[in-house]
Design an enzyme around this catalytic site. Structure first.
Site, PDB file in Angstrom:
ATOM      1  N   ASP B  94       0.862  -1.178   0.000  1.00  0.00           N
ATOM      2  CA  ASP B  94       0.000   0.000   0.000  1.00  0.00           C
ATOM      3  C   ASP B  94       0.905   1.237   0.000  1.00  0.00           C
ATOM      4  O   ASP B  94       2.130   1.127   0.013  1.00  0.00           O
ATOM      5  CB  ASP B  94      -0.958  -0.026   1.190  1.00  0.00           C
ATOM      6  CG  ASP B  94      -0.228  -0.013   2.516  1.00  0.00           C
ATOM      7  OD1 ASP B  94       1.009   0.107   2.522  1.00  0.00           O
ATOM      8  OD2 ASP B  94      -0.891  -0.134   3.557  1.00  0.00           O
ATOM      9  N   SER B  95       0.292   2.412   0.002  1.00  0.00           N
ATOM     10  CA  SER B  95       1.077   3.641  -0.153  1.00  0.00           C
ATOM     11  C   SER B  95       1.493   4.250   1.177  1.00  0.00           C
ATOM     12  O   SER B  95       2.283   5.181   1.214  1.00  0.00           O
ATOM     13  CB  SER B  95       0.246   4.678  -0.892  1.00  0.00           C
ATOM     14  OG  SER B  95      -0.832   5.094  -0.055  1.00  0.00           O
ATOM     15  N   GLY B  96       0.946   3.737   2.268  1.00  0.00           N
ATOM     16  CA  GLY B  96       1.170   4.364   3.565  1.00  0.00           C
ATOM     17  C   GLY B  96       0.090   5.367   3.915  1.00  0.00           C
ATOM     18  O   GLY B  96      -0.025   5.787   5.068  1.00  0.00           O
ATOM     19  N   PHE B  98      -3.181   5.163   4.219  1.00  0.00           N
ATOM     20  CA  PHE B  98      -4.166   4.728   5.208  1.00  0.00           C
ATOM     21  C   PHE B  98      -3.619   4.845   6.633  1.00  0.00           C
ATOM     22  O   PHE B  98      -4.291   5.347   7.529  1.00  0.00           O
ATOM     23  CB  PHE B  98      -4.596   3.286   4.920  1.00  0.00           C
ATOM     24  CG  PHE B  98      -5.635   2.776   5.876  1.00  0.00           C
ATOM     25  CD1 PHE B  98      -6.967   3.132   5.730  1.00  0.00           C
ATOM     26  CD2 PHE B  98      -5.283   1.956   6.938  1.00  0.00           C
ATOM     27  CE1 PHE B  98      -7.926   2.677   6.621  1.00  0.00           C
ATOM     28  CE2 PHE B  98      -6.238   1.499   7.838  1.00  0.00           C
ATOM     29  CZ  PHE B  98      -7.559   1.859   7.672  1.00  0.00           C
ATOM     30  N   ASP B 148      -2.853   8.359  -1.173  1.00  0.00           N
ATOM     31  CA  ASP B 148      -4.211   8.907  -1.180  1.00  0.00           C
ATOM     32  C   ASP B 148      -4.650   9.279   0.224  1.00  0.00           C
ATOM     33  O   ASP B 148      -4.002   8.887   1.202  1.00  0.00           O
ATOM     34  CB  ASP B 148      -5.186   7.863  -1.742  1.00  0.00           C
ATOM     35  CG  ASP B 148      -5.246   6.613  -0.862  1.00  0.00           C
ATOM     36  OD1 ASP B 148      -4.235   6.326  -0.186  1.00  0.00           O
ATOM     37  OD2 ASP B 148      -6.273   5.923  -0.845  1.00  0.00           O
ATOM     38  N   GLN B 191     -11.430   6.853  -4.498  1.00  0.00           N
ATOM     39  CA  GLN B 191     -11.950   7.292  -3.204  1.00  0.00           C
ATOM     40  C   GLN B 191     -13.283   8.008  -3.428  1.00  0.00           C
ATOM     41  O   GLN B 191     -13.920   7.779  -4.451  1.00  0.00           O
ATOM     42  CB  GLN B 191     -10.922   8.208  -2.506  1.00  0.00           C
ATOM     43  CG  GLN B 191      -9.665   7.479  -2.019  1.00  0.00           C
ATOM     44  CD  GLN B 191      -9.921   6.617  -0.777  1.00  0.00           C
ATOM     45  OE1 GLN B 191     -11.022   6.588  -0.214  1.00  0.00           O
ATOM     46  NE2 GLN B 191      -8.885   5.869  -0.368  1.00  0.00           N
ATOM     47  N   GLY B 218     -11.257   3.297   0.949  1.00  0.00           N
ATOM     48  CA  GLY B 218     -12.238   4.029   1.743  1.00  0.00           C
ATOM     49  C   GLY B 218     -13.491   3.245   2.066  1.00  0.00           C
ATOM     50  O   GLY B 218     -14.501   3.820   2.448  1.00  0.00           O
ATOM     51  N   CYS B 306     -12.711 -29.263   8.172  1.00  0.00           N
ATOM     52  CA  CYS B 306     -11.492 -28.646   7.639  1.00  0.00           C
ATOM     53  C   CYS B 306     -10.351 -29.660   7.566  1.00  0.00           C
ATOM     54  O   CYS B 306     -10.219 -30.529   8.426  1.00  0.00           O
ATOM     55  CB  CYS B 306     -11.093 -27.479   8.541  1.00  0.00           C
ATOM     56  SG  CYS B 306      -9.576 -26.651   8.021  1.00  0.00           S
ATOM     57  N   CYS B 311      -6.293 -28.541  11.926  1.00  0.00           N
ATOM     58  CA  CYS B 311      -7.483 -29.361  12.160  1.00  0.00           C
ATOM     59  C   CYS B 311      -7.211 -30.857  11.978  1.00  0.00           C
ATOM     60  O   CYS B 311      -7.888 -31.693  12.567  1.00  0.00           O
ATOM     61  CB  CYS B 311      -8.633 -28.890  11.268  1.00  0.00           C
ATOM     62  SG  CYS B 311      -9.312 -27.297  11.822  1.00  0.00           S
ATOM     63  N   HIS B 337      -5.056 -21.992  10.258  1.00  0.00           N
ATOM     64  CA  HIS B 337      -6.443 -22.377   9.976  1.00  0.00           C
ATOM     65  C   HIS B 337      -7.218 -21.250   9.294  1.00  0.00           C
ATOM     66  O   HIS B 337      -7.911 -21.472   8.293  1.00  0.00           O
ATOM     67  CB  HIS B 337      -7.156 -22.808  11.254  1.00  0.00           C
ATOM     68  CG  HIS B 337      -8.617 -23.018  11.049  1.00  0.00           C
ATOM     69  ND1 HIS B 337      -9.116 -24.176  10.504  1.00  0.00           N
ATOM     70  CD2 HIS B 337      -9.680 -22.197  11.239  1.00  0.00           C
ATOM     71  CE1 HIS B 337     -10.424 -24.063  10.381  1.00  0.00           C
ATOM     72  NE2 HIS B 337     -10.791 -22.873  10.825  1.00  0.00           N
TER      73      HIS B 337
END
Lengths: 376, 376
Positions: B94-96, B98, B148, B191, B218, B306, B311, B337
């Site tokens: 990601d771009s940082g 957030f 962003d 966004q 967003g 599972c 499991c 799991h």
């Protein structure tokens, strides 16, 4: 026939070391062997598959801890400790004695047994020799231990002597309590502090009880190493050749070599896994604290001579980052490395016994690793 | 040619879902895909080998965290993020943005960029669109993101609109800064809050910039799920068929199904790994808090349907014991799991798209798992 048996393969020329095979209901173990410790039914940070990949064939688990949590009845209901923790190789449990005397609060020692308070919730408990065996029967390890008193260091001869007498009486009661000897083998424990006469008496009495194996307890509890080696020298010679000898709670690299030289077959210690979680690792050049700032940009593996999973794939800089960021993978990688280091060291020790050059291996190890640099 | 390309294999009949392949410099990824999150250059509690065994082909890592610690320069010096963390499959960063807006303190947003204080040590930092790209260039992921502003929920239309305009201007600057498009593909981010006009404007502007892929940001930030699905419905239709669509930060089982139905190709979320470390797991019957007392003696696996490593080999009682005893293996098993659960769910979703019965799979899933029971 007893659950386990010891097969002596070769005695070393030049020292008391010996090569052997320990036959157990869950596989054959080459000795001398180091046993990783899985205190609470898991070797901390490791999976059973990873332990197998490292070449571990036997692990130790702690009766006191499992009795406290989750309780031996649940382990029994789960089909025993092997099934509960998904480990189908051999397991050894201690008797709980060491933890009762070192971890718990307000203990009250009587001939009948020990009353103490849990280190977890302060609840009151009573463990007798009979109870210690019953718990271990429920856990179902291949090798189990007599309930004993592990003396502190230093201690007066008088107390050591009366404690030893009680430990011997307790051993008789343990042996009487343990019935299914074909499923689990009960070891006697040699105590007696750092006193030669007491160690001799202890060994003589235990051997007279004819256990399938003998543990040497009460060492590596703060005494100088030369004293520990003296006690080992006195004691091991009193033990029969056809039974395995287990030096309890010892696992620093130098002590593994020195113990093997003196004829010890089995070792265990939390040291490699505990220091790993603090970011400290064994290397061929001595200890390395990988979380230290000096390794922040060091792109070499932890040990440049190591071929473990961690050293093949990760730099000191990355592992230090994991520790600084409190990431679980950090402890996983250092634990894998430290166990690999000790398991490989035991392989080298066994090879050196075959080649009759264990003393040379010791000298080379000290020259490169440093003497006593493993002290924590 | 761009580093990545999207190959559309099949469009679903009956909904907007699509089957595809994402070609990257580090392998081909079947979509729709869930990407496990390795925030600090490690997917918490997991090793890269375990991730591969689970079938993970792409993971996400966080630029903000790696910029803070250990620093992108060290990662670059290590040969890039793939080498640093020993992961030779695809990575997305990601771009940082957030984290700058959600984690840091005292941020000051200007046209030029954002000044903020570190959540670790309070140190002052400045990240601009150019800086976010430079950091991501140093990290070297296959797919990188424009810088962003991720709006909070709820927010006023006025602020959302001016923020979006800035995010669009920042996207232009990001695109101009990113040069080596054959090594790393830069995605634009849609966004606009929960406002249809803004989402439409955002999508139109981003598509005009002709990115090799589009992220939908967003969402899943506190709004009701029907609103999220509405925004998705408006937005996805505005995106071109020949580019991948990535719904950021979404990874609950129901949202994965609903997102796929609406034509999303890529998802990521810390949910499966985070709740795992708290002792909560997805199961075919809904969530299960394995650390709860009711499972203390439950010898069944976490999910009886599972076939994951955890499991196949361990009971609820054992895993609960590990959590109560604070043992690392507990978090390892629940994490394995939960990731297995989501990766298998994505396989089922892809198969259902092939078979044109994804809506049926959704109904069956809700009937069995429960609707919205994954809310944490």
């Amino acid at each position: 026939m007893d659950a386990i048996s010891y097969e002596l393969i070769k005695k070393s020329n030049g020292c008391d070391a010996r090569l052997g095979k320990l036959h157990t209901p869950h596989g054959v173990i080459d000795t001398p062997v180091f046993m990783p410790v899985g205190t609470q039914a898991t070797v901390k940070a490791m999976s059973p598959d990873e332990l197998k990949d490292l070449g571990a064939h036997i692990i130790l688990s702690n009766t006191y801890h499992l009795y406290m949590r989750p309780g031996e009845k649940l382990v029994k209901k789960s089909g025993g400790l092997h099934k509960f923790m998904n480990w189908d190789r051999a397991i050894l449990t201690d008797s709980g004695g060491f933890q009762v005397f070192s971890l718990s609060n307000l203990r009250d020692i009587k001939e009948e047994g020990v009353t103490f308070k849990s280190h977890i919730d302060g609840s009151k408990h009573f463990i007798s020799p009979e109870k210690a065996i019953e718990i271990q029967n429920d856990l179902g390890a291949d090798i189990i231990m007599c309930f004993d008193e592990c003396l502190p260091y230093p201690v007066e001869h008088d107390y050591a002597s009366s404690s030893l007498n009680r430990t011997i009486r307790w051993a008789v009661r343990c042996k009487e309590t343990h019935k299914d000897t074909e499923r689990q083998s009960l070891f006697g424990i040699i105590q007696g502090g750092m006193f030669k006469d007491l160690r001799e008496r202890s060994a003589k009495e235990m051997v007279a009880l004819d256990f399938p194996g003998y543990s040497i307890g009460g060492l590596s509890i703060g005494e100088p190493k030369p004293i520990m080696y003296d006690v080992l020298d006195w004691t091991v010679h009193l033990l029969p050749d056809n039974k395995p000898r287990y030096l309890m709670g010892v696992g620093s690299p130098d002590c593994l070599i020195e113990g093997a030289i003196r004829g010890v077959d089995m070792f265990d210690c939390v040291l490699p896994t505990r220091i790993a979680r603090n970011g400290t690792v064994f290397t061929s050049q001595g200890k390395l604290v990988v979380r230290n700032a000096e390794y922040a940009e060091d792109l070499r593996p932890m040990d440049t001579e190591c071929d473990c999973y961690a050293c093949r794939n990760y730099s000191r800089a990355y592992i230090r980052h994991l520790f600084k960021a409190k990431e679980i993978l950090g402890a996983r990688l250092t634990t894998i490395h430290n166990l690999h280091f000790l398991i490989k060291l035991m392989e080298k020790i066994r090879q050196a016994i075959k080649d009759d050059n264990l003393l040379k291996l010791r000298d080379e190890f000290y020259a490169k690793y440093g003497y006593n640099r493993d002290e924590i």
